[in-house]
Design a protein around this motif. Structure first.
Motif, PDB file in Angstrom:
ATOM      1  N   LEU A  50       0.837  -1.180   0.000  1.00 13.96           N
ATOM      2  CA  LEU A  50       0.000   0.000   0.000  1.00 13.96           C
ATOM      3  C   LEU A  50       0.879   1.240   0.000  1.00 13.96           C
ATOM      4  CD1 LEU A  50      -2.622  -1.104   2.689  1.00 13.96           C
ATOM      5  CD2 LEU A  50      -2.829  -1.262   0.203  1.00 13.96           C
ATOM      6  N   PRO A  51       0.428   2.321  -0.658  1.00  8.58           N
ATOM      7  CA  PRO A  51       1.253   3.534  -0.685  1.00  8.58           C
ATOM      8  C   PRO A  51       1.465   4.100   0.705  1.00  8.58           C
ATOM      9  CG  PRO A  51      -0.959   3.955  -1.533  1.00  8.58           C
ATOM     10  CD  PRO A  51      -0.839   2.483  -1.378  1.00  8.58           C
ATOM     11  N   SER A  52       2.616   4.710   0.892  1.00  6.91           N
ATOM     12  CA  SER A  52       2.975   5.279   2.198  1.00  6.91           C
ATOM     13  C   SER A  52       3.253   6.765   2.033  1.00  6.91           C
ATOM     14  CB  SER A  52       4.208   4.573   2.762  1.00  6.91           C
ATOM     15  OG  SER A  52       4.623   5.153   3.974  1.00  6.91           O
ATOM     16  N   ARG A  53       2.597   7.567   2.845  1.00  2.12           N
ATOM     17  CA  ARG A  53       2.804   9.009   2.859  1.00  2.12           C
ATOM     18  C   ARG A  53       2.791   9.481   4.308  1.00  2.12           C
ATOM     19  NH1 ARG A  53       3.476   7.792  -1.636  1.00  2.12           N
ATOM     20  NH2 ARG A  53       2.875   8.831  -3.585  1.00  2.12           N
ATOM     21  N   PRO A  54       3.526  10.552   4.623  1.00  7.15           N
ATOM     22  CA  PRO A  54       3.483  11.076   5.999  1.00  7.15           C
ATOM     23  C   PRO A  54       2.055  11.446   6.398  1.00  7.15           C
ATOM     24  CG  PRO A  54       5.293  12.062   4.762  1.00  7.15           C
ATOM     25  CD  PRO A  54       4.484  11.291   3.773  1.00  7.15           C
ATOM     26  N   GLY A  55       1.621  10.942   7.532  1.00  6.07           N
ATOM     27  CA  GLY A  55       0.296  11.259   8.031  1.00  6.07           C
ATOM     28  C   GLY A  55      -0.826  10.402   7.484  1.00  6.07           C
ATOM     29  N   LEU A  56      -0.553   9.560   6.490  1.00  5.69           N
ATOM     30  CA  LEU A  56      -1.583   8.713   5.884  1.00  5.69           C
ATOM     31  C   LEU A  56      -1.492   7.311   6.468  1.00  5.69           C
ATOM     32  CD1 LEU A  56      -3.771   8.192   3.709  1.00  5.69           C
ATOM     33  CD2 LEU A  56      -1.905   7.611   2.131  1.00  5.69           C
ATOM     34  N   HIS A  57      -2.644   6.757   6.846  1.00  7.16           N
ATOM     35  CA  HIS A  57      -2.688   5.417   7.415  1.00  7.16           C
ATOM     36  C   HIS A  57      -3.718   4.580   6.656  1.00  7.16           C
ATOM     37  CE1 HIS A  57      -0.367   7.031  10.773  1.00  7.16           C
ATOM     38  NE2 HIS A  57      -1.250   8.024  10.823  1.00  7.16           N
ATOM     39  N   LEU A  58      -3.277   3.459   6.113  1.00 13.41           N
ATOM     40  CA  LEU A  58      -4.148   2.571   5.356  1.00 13.41           C
ATOM     41  C   LEU A  58      -4.098   1.168   5.959  1.00 13.41           C
ATOM     42  CD1 LEU A  58      -3.172   3.550   1.687  1.00 13.41           C
ATOM     43  CD2 LEU A  58      -5.120   4.377   3.007  1.00 13.41           C
ATOM     44  N   ALA A  59      -5.246   0.504   5.976  1.00  9.49           N
ATOM     45  CA  ALA A  59      -5.306  -0.874   6.447  1.00  9.49           C
ATOM     46  C   ALA A  59      -6.362  -1.607   5.627  1.00  9.49           C
ATOM     47  CB  ALA A  59      -5.654  -0.944   7.932  1.00  9.49           C
ATOM     48  N   VAL A  60      -6.088  -2.863   5.306  1.00 12.74           N
ATOM     49  CA  VAL A  60      -7.023  -3.663   4.513  1.00 12.74           C
ATOM     50  C   VAL A  60      -7.212  -5.024   5.170  1.00 12.74           C
ATOM     51  CG1 VAL A  60      -6.470  -2.537   2.325  1.00 12.74           C
ATOM     52  CG2 VAL A  60      -5.141  -4.519   3.051  1.00 12.74           C
ATOM     53  N   ARG A  61      -8.359  -5.609   4.912  1.00 15.38           N
ATOM     54  CA  ARG A  61      -8.636  -6.990   5.277  1.00 15.38           C
ATOM     55  C   ARG A  61      -9.441  -7.608   4.132  1.00 15.38           C
ATOM     56  NH1 ARG A  61      -5.521  -5.844   8.524  1.00 15.38           N
ATOM     57  NH2 ARG A  61      -5.387  -6.372  10.747  1.00 15.38           N
ATOM     58  N   TYR A  62      -9.137  -8.861   3.837  1.00 17.21           N
ATOM     59  CA  TYR A  62      -9.803  -9.538   2.722  1.00 17.21           C
ATOM     60  C   TYR A  62     -10.017 -10.999   3.075  1.00 17.21           C
ATOM     61  CZ  TYR A  62     -10.677 -11.311  -1.983  1.00 17.21           C
ATOM     62  OH  TYR A  62     -11.239 -11.912  -3.081  1.00 17.21           O
ATOM     63  N   ALA A  63     -11.258 -11.467   2.911  1.00 15.40           N
ATOM     64  CA  ALA A  63     -11.592 -12.862   3.196  1.00 15.40           C
ATOM     65  C   ALA A  63     -12.360 -13.429   2.004  1.00 15.40           C
ATOM     66  CB  ALA A  63     -12.430 -12.964   4.466  1.00 15.40           C
ATOM     67  N   PRO A  64     -11.723 -14.265   1.167  1.00 14.29           N
ATOM     68  CA  PRO A  64     -12.432 -14.810   0.007  1.00 14.29           C
ATOM     69  C   PRO A  64     -13.398 -15.908   0.402  1.00 14.29           C
ATOM     70  CG  PRO A  64     -10.232 -15.743   0.124  1.00 14.29           C
ATOM     71  CD  PRO A  64     -10.324 -14.712   1.227  1.00 14.29           C
ATOM     72  N   ALA A  65     -14.515 -15.981  -0.324  1.00 14.55           N
ATOM     73  CA  ALA A  65     -15.437 -17.099  -0.142  1.00 14.55           C
ATOM     74  C   ALA A  65     -14.816 -18.344  -0.747  1.00 14.55           C
ATOM     75  CB  ALA A  65     -16.769 -16.789  -0.829  1.00 14.55           C
TER      76      ALA A  65
END
Length: 286
Positions: A50-65
């Motif tokens: 995931l892209p990283s920038r000062p002050g930016l916070h990203l989080a993902v979760r993925y669960a396939p069927a």
């Protein structure tokens, strides 16, 4: 003279059962191979970083069927665009099979490719829609695309038939973004997608998700979204990390009443990057 012994009915039944069992085992192996291929396609097409920038916070979760052939085409993506903004997208392809997983890859690739031509969310979805129609597929996809300025926290969004996303601020406010969305991608040419402008405040979050998290036989979509609003509000006030919020939201997929893909993308921001105040001159007394 010897007569031919009649075929034993029990032996014949066992032989038929053995043949049917072998055929069933072969079909099960084929189905399992298709499911494994579809899941590999899904995971291979999702972003590794995931892209990283000062002050930016990203989080993902993925669960396939993965029950039977119930493999869908949910996806998420986050990437840097040529203008320095961050592109954020989440979506869901109609259908639950290997074709849906492959079409998901085409949609995600189209969004990334066309983002190098235009980063305006409404125009980007319109161009992607027209491009997908040229592929001649019977499938369609719902999608939300966001353009985030990581410096100011200004966020612009457009939706193509997808469920709305959730917001929360550090001062205890939260809700669902009620913007004007357009039709899903890949159904009709020449569609327009209205853009809505937001600002991601200091300590605030936006939560993007697919319907596998909040909608099913055991959970109405309004109730599911209300649960996410509550979780996002608690997380923003308590100052929880975006990864903790994403993990809490994806658990909602356990209560929808069916096995479906589930994807969550959480965006947090520390606020505008303003320059520090000028240093005050120090007076040295004799």
């Amino acid at each position: 003279m010897f007569r031919k012994r009649p075929t034993d009915d029990g032996d014949e039944l066992l032989a038929r059962l053995g043949s049917l069992t072998a055929q069933a085992r072969e079909r099960a192996e084929q189905q399992r191979s298709q499911v494994e291929l579809a899941i590999a396609l899904q995971r291979g097409m999702l972003p590794r970083d995931l892209p990283s920038r000062p002050g930016l916070h990203l989080a993902v979760r993925y669960a396939p069927a993965n029950q039977g052939l119930n493999v869908g085409g949910d996806w998420y993506d986050a990437f840097a665009m040529p203008d320095g903004k961050i592109g954020l997208t989440i979506g869901d392809v109609q259908g639950h099979n290997i074709e849906a997983a492959a079409f998901m890859g085409q949609v995600r690739a189209a969004l990334r490719a066309l983002a190098s031509v235009t980063s305006e969310p409404g125009e980007l979805l319109a161009r992607t829609n027209d491009l997908l129609l040229t592929l001649g597929s019977d499938l369609f996809a719902t999608c939300t695309f966001l353009r985030l300025d990581p410096v100011t926290g200004v966020l612009e969004s457009a939706r193509a038939g997808h469920i709305p996303f959730v917001w929360a601020t550090a001062d205890g406010k939260s809700g669902v973004v009620h913007d004007m969305g357009g039709p899903p991608l890949g159904i009709q040419p020449g569609m327009d997608y209205r853009v809505t402008r937001h600002r991601l405040s200091t300590g605030g979050v936006f939560v993007l998700l697919t319907d596998g998290v909040v909608e099913g036989p055991s959970l109405h979509v309004e109730d599911g979204l209300a649960q996410v609003v509550r979780l996002a509000g608690i997380a923003a006030v308590a100052g929880l990390k975006v990864h903790a919020l994403a993990a809490a939201v994806i658990k909602g997929a356990d209560h929808v009443g069916h096995d479906d893909d589930a994807a969550v993308l959480v965006v947090g921001h520390d606020g505008p990057n303003t320059p520090p105040p000028p240093a005050q001159p120090r007076v040295v007394r004799p």
